[in-house]
Design an enzyme around this catalytic site. Structure first.
Site, short mmCIF file in Angstrom:
data_model
loop_
_atom_site.label_atom_id
_atom_site.label_comp_id
_atom_site.label_asym_id
_atom_site.label_seq_id
_atom_site.Cartn_x
_atom_site.Cartn_y
_atom_site.Cartn_z
N HIS A 138 16.49 84.80 5.23
CA HIS A 138 16.44 83.65 6.14
C HIS A 138 17.73 82.84 6.03
CE1 HIS A 138 12.02 84.25 6.38
NE2 HIS A 138 12.14 83.62 7.53
N LYS A 142 16.69 76.98 4.87
CA LYS A 142 15.24 77.11 4.58
C LYS A 142 14.93 76.56 3.20
CE LYS A 142 11.43 80.44 4.74
NZ LYS A 142 10.49 79.48 5.32
N1 LIG Z 1 5.17 79.21 10.72
C1 LIG Z 1 6.22 79.65 11.41
O1 LIG Z 1 6.10 80.52 12.30
C2 LIG Z 1 7.57 79.07 11.13
C3 LIG Z 1 8.70 79.43 11.88
C4 LIG Z 1 9.91 78.79 11.62
C5 LIG Z 1 9.97 77.81 10.63
N2 LIG Z 1 8.86 77.50 9.90
C6 LIG Z 1 8.83 76.44 8.90
O2 LIG Z 1 8.79 75.20 9.62
C7 LIG Z 1 9.46 74.18 8.89
C8 LIG Z 1 10.55 73.56 9.78
O3 LIG Z 1 11.49 74.56 10.15
P1 LIG Z 1 12.79 74.20 10.99
O4 LIG Z 1 13.56 75.46 11.05
O5 LIG Z 1 12.43 73.49 12.24
O6 LIG Z 1 13.50 73.19 9.96
P2 LIG Z 1 14.48 71.99 10.28
O7 LIG Z 1 15.39 72.35 11.40
O8 LIG Z 1 15.06 71.58 8.96
O9 LIG Z 1 13.51 70.86 10.82
C9 LIG Z 1 12.66 70.09 10.02
C10 LIG Z 1 12.64 68.73 10.67
O10 LIG Z 1 11.61 67.92 10.10
C11 LIG Z 1 12.13 66.62 10.02
N3 LIG Z 1 11.35 65.81 9.09
C12 LIG Z 1 11.46 65.71 7.74
N4 LIG Z 1 10.53 64.85 7.27
C13 LIG Z 1 9.85 64.39 8.35
C14 LIG Z 1 8.78 63.49 8.52
N5 LIG Z 1 8.22 62.84 7.48
N6 LIG Z 1 8.33 63.24 9.78
C15 LIG Z 1 8.86 63.85 10.85
N7 LIG Z 1 9.88 64.73 10.75
C16 LIG Z 1 10.36 65.01 9.51
C17 LIG Z 1 13.56 66.82 9.58
O11 LIG Z 1 14.33 65.66 9.85
P3 LIG Z 1 15.74 65.45 9.04
O12 LIG Z 1 16.63 66.56 9.52
O13 LIG Z 1 16.13 64.09 9.49
O14 LIG Z 1 15.38 65.55 7.58
C18 LIG Z 1 13.97 67.97 10.49
O15 LIG Z 1 14.39 67.52 11.75
C19 LIG Z 1 9.96 74.87 7.61
O16 LIG Z 1 8.99 74.70 6.60
C20 LIG Z 1 10.04 76.35 8.00
O17 LIG Z 1 9.92 77.20 6.89
C21 LIG Z 1 7.67 78.11 10.14
#
Ligand SMILES: NC(=O)c1ccc[n+]([C@@H]2O[C@H](COP(=O)([O-])OP(=O)(O)OC[C@H]3O[C@@H](n4cnc5c(N)ncnc54)[C@H](OP(=O)(O)O)[C@@H]3O)[C@@H](O)[C@H]2O)c1
Length: 245
Positions: A138, A142
C-alpha cells in the site's frame, strides 16, 4: 438517500464523486478540523442524515462510531485498524439500536477474491507439498499494517488449511514454524492496494493477486453498502451485502 461523509481524505473525496453519479445526496462532509473528540457528530448535526460513512483514521474511528451511535444513526465504517475493538463496538450498536456495516475492503473485486482464496485454500489443504503466504503493498500514508484485507485473507487460509494455525504479522526474526502463516506488508509511494496469496512447493508456485487500480471501486462498494444498510439494525459486513446481490 442522504449521507454524511466523515473524513475528507482520499476516500472521502472519492465517495463524494461517486455519490453524485449514483444519485445519493452528500448532505454533510465532516472534516478533522471541526470534529475534535467527535464533537461534530451530534444528533442535531446529523438530523437529516440516513447513513454516515467513516473513512478516517484508526485513532479516531472508535469515538466516531460511539458518537454516531449515540445520535441514533446508521454507519458504514471503511476505516481499518480498529478490529480489536469489535466486541465493544457490537455492544455500542446493540445499546443504541442502530445499524453498522464494516469491511476491511469494500471493493467488489476483493470480495470476489475472498471467494477465490476460500476455494483455493480448501484445495491446498489436501496437498501438504505446498506452503503459503500473504503479502500486501500500500501507499506510504497508510496508518495500519498489515492491511485489514491481508488479515481477512490470512483468516480464510488458517480456517481452511489445517496445517496453518497462526499468523505471523511481523518480520520473522527466526526460522518460521511450519504451522505459521506469514503476512507481510510493504509501504511505497502511492500504491492503492495490492494483495497476493502465494502457494509454494519445491517444484512450482501459484500466485494469485488482486490489484486495485483506483479508489472508485472502494467508494462504489461503500455506497452500495450504505444503501443496503439504510433502515437496518445490527452489525453487518460486506459479506452480507454480497450474499444478497
Ligand atoms: N475498507 C476499505 O475498502 C478501505 C479502502 C481504502 C482505505 N481504507 C481505510 O480508510 C481510512 C482512510 O483512508 P484514506 O486513504 O481516505 O486516508 P486519508 O487520505 O489519510 O484520509 C483520512 C482523513 O480523515 C481525516 N480525519 C482524521 N481524524 C478525523 C476526525 N476526527 N474527524 C473527521 N475526519 C478526520 C483526516 O484529516 P487530516 O488529513 O486533517 O488528518 C483525513 O482527511 C484508512 O484507515 C484506510 O486504511 C479502507
Amino acid at each position: 438517500m442522504n449521507i454524511a461523509i466523515i473524513g475528507y481524505g482520499k476516500m472521502g473525496k472519492a465517495i463524494e464523486e461517486v455519490a453524485v453519479e449514483k444519485g445519493s445526496t452528500v448532505k454533510k462532509i465532516i472534516t478533522e478540523e471541526e470534529n475534535y473528540n467527535s464533537l461534530a457528530l451530534t444528533k442535531q448535526n446529523l438530523k437529516n442524515i440516513d447513513v454516515c460513512i467513516d473513512f478516517t483514521t484508526p485513532s479516531v474511528v472508535f469515538d466516531n462510531i460511539e458518537a454516531v451511535a449515540n445520535a441514533g444513526k446508521n454507519i458504514v465504517v471503511g476505516t481499518t485498524g480498529w478490529f480489536d475493538k469489535l466486541e465493544d463496538v457490537k455492544k455500542i450498536v446493540k445499546k443504541n439500536n442502530i445499524g453498522l456495516l464494516y469491511s476491511p475492503n469494500f471493493s467488489l473485486g476483493i470480495n470476489i477474491f475472498y471467494r477465490i482464496i476460500n476455494t483455493a485454500s480448501s484445495i491446498f489443504n489436501n496437498f501438504d507439498e505446498y506452503d503459503m503466504m500473504v503479502s500486501e503493498i500500500h501507499h506510504k500514508q497508510k496508518a495500519d499494517s498489515p492491511s485489514g484485507t491481508a488479515l481477512v485473507l490470512g483468516q480464510i487460509i488458517t480456517q481452511n488449511v489445517k496445517r496453518k494455525k497462526e499468523m505471523l504479522q511481523e518480520t520473522a526474526h527466526s526460522k518460521m514454524k511450519s504451522d505459521q502463516l506469514h503476512i507481510t506488508s510493504t509501504r511505497v509511494g502511492s500504491c492503492v492496494g495490492k494483495h497476493t496469496v502465494l502457494f509454494d512447493s519445491d517444484f512450482d508456485c501459484i500466485e494469485l493477486t488482486h490489484t486495485a487500480k483506483n479508489r472508485r471501486g472502494f467508494a462504489l462498494g461503500a455506497l452500495l453498502a450504505a444503501e443496503w444498510l439504510n433502515g437496518k439494525k445490527g452489525v453487518f459486513t460486506m459479506k452480507d451485502v454480497m450474499t444478497s446481490i
